[in-house]
Design a protein around this motif. Structure first.
Motif, PDB file in Angstrom:
ATOM      1  N   MET B   1       0.832  -1.199   0.000  1.00  0.00           N
ATOM      2  CA  MET B   1       0.000   0.000   0.000  1.00  0.00           C
ATOM      3  C   MET B   1       0.863   1.244   0.000  1.00  0.00           C
ATOM      4  O   MET B   1       0.614   2.187  -0.684  1.00  0.00           O
ATOM      5  CB  MET B   1      -0.913  -0.026   1.235  1.00  0.00           C
ATOM      6  CG  MET B   1      -1.979   1.020   1.229  1.00  0.00           C
ATOM      7  SD  MET B   1      -2.949   1.116  -0.271  1.00  0.00           S
ATOM      8  CE  MET B   1      -3.314  -0.583  -0.603  1.00  0.00           C
ATOM      9  N   GLY B   2       1.892   1.246   0.767  1.00  0.00           N
ATOM     10  CA  GLY B   2       2.759   2.417   0.717  1.00  0.00           C
ATOM     11  C   GLY B   2       2.741   3.227   1.989  1.00  0.00           C
ATOM     12  O   GLY B   2       1.828   3.147   2.782  1.00  0.00           O
ATOM     13  N   GLU B   3       3.787   3.990   2.136  1.00  0.00           N
ATOM     14  CA  GLU B   3       3.868   4.868   3.298  1.00  0.00           C
ATOM     15  C   GLU B   3       3.562   6.280   2.857  1.00  0.00           C
ATOM     16  O   GLU B   3       3.938   6.689   1.755  1.00  0.00           O
ATOM     17  CB  GLU B   3       5.287   4.835   3.867  1.00  0.00           C
ATOM     18  CG  GLU B   3       5.660   3.483   4.425  1.00  0.00           C
ATOM     19  CD  GLU B   3       7.083   3.506   4.944  1.00  0.00           C
ATOM     20  OE1 GLU B   3       7.547   2.461   5.413  1.00  0.00           O
ATOM     21  OE2 GLU B   3       7.721   4.570   4.855  1.00  0.00           O
ATOM     22  N   PHE B   4       2.924   7.016   3.736  1.00  0.00           N
ATOM     23  CA  PHE B   4       2.590   8.382   3.391  1.00  0.00           C
ATOM     24  C   PHE B   4       2.975   9.329   4.506  1.00  0.00           C
ATOM     25  O   PHE B   4       2.922   8.985   5.676  1.00  0.00           O
ATOM     26  CB  PHE B   4       1.068   8.534   3.192  1.00  0.00           C
ATOM     27  CG  PHE B   4       0.537   7.780   2.024  1.00  0.00           C
ATOM     28  CD1 PHE B   4      -0.113   6.579   2.211  1.00  0.00           C
ATOM     29  CD2 PHE B   4       0.692   8.271   0.751  1.00  0.00           C
ATOM     30  CE1 PHE B   4      -0.608   5.884   1.138  1.00  0.00           C
ATOM     31  CE2 PHE B   4       0.199   7.580  -0.330  1.00  0.00           C
ATOM     32  CZ  PHE B   4      -0.450   6.384  -0.138  1.00  0.00           C
ATOM     33  N   LYS B   5       3.337  10.521   4.113  1.00  0.00           N
ATOM     34  CA  LYS B   5       3.481  11.592   5.102  1.00  0.00           C
ATOM     35  C   LYS B   5       2.136  12.288   5.165  1.00  0.00           C
ATOM     36  O   LYS B   5       1.523  12.523   4.132  1.00  0.00           O
ATOM     37  CB  LYS B   5       4.539  12.596   4.606  1.00  0.00           C
ATOM     38  CG  LYS B   5       5.789  12.577   5.421  1.00  0.00           C
ATOM     39  CD  LYS B   5       6.706  13.748   5.320  1.00  0.00           C
ATOM     40  CE  LYS B   5       6.681  14.586   4.099  1.00  0.00           C
ATOM     41  NZ  LYS B   5       7.780  15.588   4.133  1.00  0.00           N
ATOM     42  N   VAL B   6       1.710  12.635   6.355  1.00  0.00           N
ATOM     43  CA  VAL B   6       0.378  13.212   6.464  1.00  0.00           C
ATOM     44  C   VAL B   6       0.416  14.622   7.048  1.00  0.00           C
ATOM     45  O   VAL B   6       1.026  14.847   8.078  1.00  0.00           O
ATOM     46  CB  VAL B   6      -0.517  12.331   7.364  1.00  0.00           C
ATOM     47  CG1 VAL B   6      -1.915  12.886   7.419  1.00  0.00           C
ATOM     48  CG2 VAL B   6      -0.538  10.910   6.860  1.00  0.00           C
ATOM     49  N   HIS B   7      -0.211  15.553   6.364  1.00  0.00           N
ATOM     50  CA  HIS B   7      -0.415  16.888   6.940  1.00  0.00           C
ATOM     51  C   HIS B   7      -1.720  16.832   7.705  1.00  0.00           C
ATOM     52  O   HIS B   7      -2.779  16.671   7.108  1.00  0.00           O
ATOM     53  CB  HIS B   7      -0.605  17.930   5.830  1.00  0.00           C
ATOM     54  CG  HIS B   7       0.630  18.325   5.129  1.00  0.00           C
ATOM     55  ND1 HIS B   7       1.415  19.366   5.547  1.00  0.00           N
ATOM     56  CD2 HIS B   7       1.215  17.840   4.020  1.00  0.00           C
ATOM     57  CE1 HIS B   7       2.420  19.504   4.728  1.00  0.00           C
ATOM     58  NE2 HIS B   7       2.335  18.603   3.779  1.00  0.00           N
ATOM     59  N   ARG B   8      -1.674  16.939   9.005  1.00  0.00           N
ATOM     60  CA  ARG B   8      -2.916  16.956   9.773  1.00  0.00           C
ATOM     61  C   ARG B   8      -3.316  18.395   9.994  1.00  0.00           C
ATOM     62  O   ARG B   8      -2.601  19.154  10.618  1.00  0.00           O
ATOM     63  CB  ARG B   8      -2.710  16.288  11.129  1.00  0.00           C
ATOM     64  CG  ARG B   8      -2.687  14.780  11.060  1.00  0.00           C
ATOM     65  CD  ARG B   8      -2.443  14.224  12.410  1.00  0.00           C
ATOM     66  NE  ARG B   8      -3.698  13.966  13.078  1.00  0.00           N
ATOM     67  CZ  ARG B   8      -3.826  13.076  14.051  1.00  0.00           C
ATOM     68  NH1 ARG B   8      -2.768  12.404  14.462  1.00  0.00           N
ATOM     69  NH2 ARG B   8      -4.976  12.885  14.626  1.00  0.00           N
ATOM     70  N   VAL B   9      -4.451  18.738   9.477  1.00  0.00           N
ATOM     71  CA  VAL B   9      -4.892  20.122   9.556  1.00  0.00           C
ATOM     72  C   VAL B   9      -6.036  20.221  10.544  1.00  0.00           C
ATOM     73  O   VAL B   9      -7.054  19.567  10.387  1.00  0.00           O
ATOM     74  CB  VAL B   9      -5.369  20.580   8.164  1.00  0.00           C
ATOM     75  CG1 VAL B   9      -5.960  21.944   8.231  1.00  0.00           C
ATOM     76  CG2 VAL B   9      -4.206  20.540   7.193  1.00  0.00           C
ATOM     77  N   ARG B  10      -5.869  21.045  11.566  1.00  0.00           N
ATOM     78  CA  ARG B  10      -6.961  21.195  12.522  1.00  0.00           C
ATOM     79  C   ARG B  10      -7.400  22.638  12.674  1.00  0.00           C
ATOM     80  O   ARG B  10      -8.136  22.973  13.587  1.00  0.00           O
ATOM     81  CB  ARG B  10      -6.521  20.684  13.890  1.00  0.00           C
ATOM     82  CG  ARG B  10      -6.552  19.192  13.964  1.00  0.00           C
ATOM     83  CD  ARG B  10      -6.333  18.723  15.354  1.00  0.00           C
ATOM     84  NE  ARG B  10      -6.510  17.303  15.442  1.00  0.00           N
ATOM     85  CZ  ARG B  10      -6.751  16.657  16.569  1.00  0.00           C
ATOM     86  NH1 ARG B  10      -6.841  17.322  17.686  1.00  0.00           N
ATOM     87  NH2 ARG B  10      -6.894  15.364  16.558  1.00  0.00           N
ATOM     88  N   PHE B  11      -6.924  23.497  11.782  1.00  0.00           N
ATOM     89  CA  PHE B  11      -7.246  24.888  12.011  1.00  0.00           C
ATOM     90  C   PHE B  11      -8.435  25.370  11.191  1.00  0.00           C
ATOM     91  O   PHE B  11      -8.712  26.542  11.144  1.00  0.00           O
ATOM     92  CB  PHE B  11      -6.030  25.771  11.742  1.00  0.00           C
ATOM     93  CG  PHE B  11      -5.384  25.508  10.409  1.00  0.00           C
ATOM     94  CD1 PHE B  11      -4.217  24.770  10.336  1.00  0.00           C
ATOM     95  CD2 PHE B  11      -5.934  26.007   9.252  1.00  0.00           C
ATOM     96  CE1 PHE B  11      -3.613  24.523   9.115  1.00  0.00           C
ATOM     97  CE2 PHE B  11      -5.347  25.764   8.034  1.00  0.00           C
ATOM     98  CZ  PHE B  11      -4.182  25.026   7.954  1.00  0.00           C
TER      99      PHE B  11
END
Lengths: 252, 571
Positions: B1-11
């Motif tokens: 499936m692969g690895e991903f970097k995630v931008h978690r946006v909570r604003f």
């Protein structure tokens, strides 16, 4: 018929005459003369006789001789003078009123629309009279509060000028509407969140659960980030300035 | 499936506005919901509670009353004094008619559906006739001293009950005159300085008038004699709404503390004919005031200042005890409010009045005003897919500007659309959790889609609450489809076998040393992760990066108006 009797002029004259003769007696005579002078308003003629009576005590001279004719002439003169003044007053008043009326007419004219538009309105209204009647009837049905008449005006303007399309609104109506709406909103805010309601902040509400846990936790919004913003800003500015100063001095 | 970097946006500071009114339409099983900012939403309750229509709002059109009349026509009235009719086909406001009574507080439709009654600020009750294209003023009833806050028709259409401040009046419809004026106590068996506001009234066919007021009482009045029959004190705060079922054997009331109570007409003893109203069930699903309730044949619907719409099916009314009988809580919007530009790394947030453009990694904000609709464009720019209120998704050829084909209609509305980059397959997600793949060049469903339909989806997949709001694709891996709803995101791998009903759908995820890396060890096609929730948006930025926009519920609650104080022992 109004007959103006110059009675007031007589009384002071008699008082002055008596004052010349002597003090105590003159005072008495003055009083006497005055007293006699006032009630004699009904009598048309000959207040001279009282004077004569007063004078008799002091000098034995013969009284002034005044013929009836001269007295009559004087009286007539007086009357004429008085009539003149009255007439003058009346004419002055009339003039004043006239001027006022003219001023009002002018103001009214200024208020109304210029003649051109009025002509247009009248001609156009003659064309579509029937439609207006129907509209008016409908509108009268709808609004009975008194704002109906104003709405009719609006309707008229709308249908006349068909080349230009605009809607005329009375600003007074809009203000009334806004104030009513604000009053309604104030009512509901007051009844739900006003004094007497048992409201609390969201923070306290969410923190209740935290306080009852076996291991007590802090409130949901523990930090108040809005506290002392001005102080923090000042501190920031000061720090920046101080840093600049520190950086400048070693260079010297 | 692969690895991903995630931008978690909570604003993304998305705060929905509180629900002000709900209106249930029995014929079409639809629910109209109006909010405090003037938006009106229509939910299709039979299509898995999907929000199918949406009328954006304006503060000047804030509604105080909403009702269905004359079949399928929707009317609303508000504090600006106007009655608004909504056009459900064209999705706009048909017209707004001024009622000339000041702000309107309440509105109700006659049982026959041909007349509309409004209660105004100046104390007048106005009757309107519903004509085929508009409404027409008919007459005024006797004017009262204070504002009319609630109205109810007798089922036969002969009498009306109007609730005001400190009293309730009963009118005769034909003459328009008041028959009774029933004075409401300011406090239950006591004296109070605060005026008693009658928030809701309901007229039953046996002549009983039920009233709920701001002192926390539910009272039963006899309209023939104008006297109080029974009084229940159910809360320490206002009781703000009431709704009666069609059969008149149960009703529901909502309080300012967030509790709703169910009252039922039950026999006194098990075999007696005499019946009485008993308070049976309390439900605490809200934290703030419950300003409106509705009673459908099988469920209790409530909504209030805490912005959730809660639909609680009643166990005794539900025939089959399956997943349909569970509680539904609709919190997050069913439409996509966020879009992402992959090349430029930008995110676009849609608010009610403005748009915010954010660059990932830095912060920039701008604003304009626009509109959104359910469209999908193919990445190479040659196809455009659009779904509207009518059935079927239409695909247009952008280069030749004409209709290419139409996907066969499906009885559930579409919740998400997307076109794959290379294969130009159109992926459609419906509100009943079905996913179809349609090949645009071939003008037919793909092989994979047919196999999926034959086998059917996993039962847990079909039982998800929230609809799929976004679908996207991996540029290098055409076999993957990435989709998400509010509580999970899933990558469908078309090359792997499909799960049958017996296998586990959600696989346990072993924790990794990096919190942003997701890994799965499964053998079937549906790879689901529930790490990021509640999820408003998730998309693939480039091959190695994901962006996830979350909206924690606590952040929304922190910005709501104050609730009623609850005293708990020990605090």
């Amino acid at each position: 018929m109004v007959q103006l009797r110059p009675r007031a002029s007589r009384a002071p004259a008699s008082a002055e005459a008596m004052v010349d003769e002597g003090q105590p007696a003159s005072e008495e005579e003055a009083e006497h003369g005055l007293l006699l002078g006032q009630p004699s308003s009904g009598a048309a003629a000959e207040p001279l006789e009282e004077d004569e009576e007063g004078d008799d005590e002091f000098d034995d001279e013969a009284p002034e001789e005044l013929t009836f004719a001269s007295a009559q002439a004087e009286a007539r003169e007086e009357e004429r003078r008085v009539r003149e003044t009255v007439r003058r007053d009346k004419t002055l008043l009339k003039e004043k009123r006239k001027r006022r009326e003219e001023l009002f007419i002018e103001q009214k004219k200024r208020k109304l629309l210029p003649d051109t538009i009025l002509e247009k309105l009248t001609t156009a209204s003659q064309k579509c009279n029937l439609i207006f009647l129907v509209n008016l009837q409908k509108k009268n049905e709808d609004c009975e509060k008194g704002s109906g008449s104003k709405k009719v005006k609006v309707q008229k303007v709308q249908s006349i000028s068909q080349n230009k399309s605009y809607v005329a609104l009375r600003l007074k109506d809009q203000d009334l509407r806004d104030s009513r709406q604000q009053a309604a909103q104030a009512f509901i805010h007051n009844s739900l969140y006003g004094p007497g309601t048992n409201r609390t902040t969201v923070n306290k509400f969410l923190s209740l659960a935290n306080k009852r846990l076996p291991v007590k936790k802090a409130a949901a919004q523990f930090l108040n980030n809005a506290w002392g913003t001005q102080k923090k800003q000042n501190a920031k500015k000061f720090k920046r300035r101080w840093m600049l100063r520190r950086m400048k001095t070693p260079k010297k | 499936m692969g690895e991903f970097k995630v931008h978690r946006v909570r604003f993304f500071n998305y705060v929905p506005s509180g629900i002000r009114c709900v209106a249930y339409n029995n014929q079409s099983n639809r629910l109209a919901v109006s909010r405090t900012d003037g938006t009106v939403e229509i939910y299709n309750l039979s299509a898995n509670y999907f929000q199918e229509k949406f009328f954006p709002g304006h503060e000047s059109r804030a509604t105080e009353a909403l009702c269905w009349a004359a079949g399928q026509r929707l009317f609303s009235a508000g504090l600006n004094g106007e009655i608004i009719e909504y056009d459900l086909q064209a999705l706009n406001v048909k017209y707004a008619m001024d009622a000339f009574g000041g702000p309107i507080w309440s509105m109700t439709a006659s049982p026959s559906g041909s007349q509309l009654l409004v209660g105004c600020e100046d104390g007048s009750v106005k009757l309107f006739q519903i004509t085929p294209d508009k409404i027409q003023f008919e007459r005024n009833f006797d004017r009262q001293k204070s504002r009319i806050l609630s109205l109810s028709w007798h089922p036969s259409g002969t009498h009306i009950a109007a609730g005001s401040i400190d009293y309730i009046s009963v009118f005769d419809v034909k003459s328009g005159s008041t028959i009774h004026k029933m004075i409401v106590d300011r406090q239950y068996m006591g004296v109070s300085k605060r005026k008693c506001i009658v928030w809701g009234v309901a007229f039953l066919s046996d002549g009983t008038v039920i009233s709920v007021d701001s002192a926390g009482k539910v009272q039963f009045w006899d309209s023939a004699t104008g006297t109080l029959v029974k009084s229940h004190l159910i809360a320490n705060a206002d009781v703000q709404s009431i709704a009666v079922a069609d059969q008149e054997d149960s009703f529901v009331v909502g309080t300012a503390e967030g509790t709703i109570f169910h009252f039922q007409l039950l026999p006194v003893t098990s075999n007696s004919n005499e019946k009485q109203w008993v308070r049976t069930k309390p439900f605490q699903h809200h934290t703030h005031d419950v300003r409106t309730v509705a009673h459908s044949p099988t469920a209790l619907i409530s909504g209030g200042t805490d912005t959730h719409l809660v639909i609680r099916p009643l166990m005794e009314k539900v025939e089959v005890k399956n997943y349909d009988a569970a509680l539904r809580k609709i919190t997050f919007p069913h439409r996509r409010l966020i879009s992402c530009s992959k090349k430029r790394q930008l995110l676009l947030f849609q608010f009610t009045h403005h748009l915010e453009l954010w660059r990932l990694g830095s912060t920039v904000a701008t604003g304009t005003v626009e509109a959104m609709c359910l469209l999908a464009v193919s990445p190479d720019g040659s196809w455009l897919a659009a779904s509207g209120t009518s059935a079927g998704v239409r695909v247009y050829n952008v280069k030749q500007l004409k209709l290419h084909c139409t996907v066969p209609a499906y009885n559930f509305p579409v919740t998400a659309l997307a076109i794959a980059p290379d294969t130009n397959n159109l992926v459609i997600a419906h509100s009943d959790q079905q996913v179809f793949e349609y090949s645009i060049p071939d003008k037919q469903y793909t092989e994979w889609s047919r196999t999926v339909q034959k086998q059917g989806f996993h039962h847990l997949w079909l039982q998800r609450d929230t609809p799929i709001t976004h679908i996207s694709f991996h540029p290098k891996r055409p076999m993957h489809i990435l989709l998400h709803d509010a509580y999970m995101f899933c990558i469908i791998d078309k090359s792997l076998p499909l799960p049958s009903d017996k296998t586990l759908l959600y696989n346990p995820l072993p924790p990794m040393n990096e919190s942003d890396v997701v890994r799965r060890r499964t053998a079937h096609a549906f790879k689901i992760s529930k790490i990021y929730k509640p999820l408003l948006f998730l998309d693939l930025l480039d091959e190695r990066t994901l962006v996830a926009v979350e909206r924690p519920l606590d952040d929304i609650i922190a910005q709501l108006p104050p609730p009623i104080k609850k005293k708990k022992f020990g605090t």
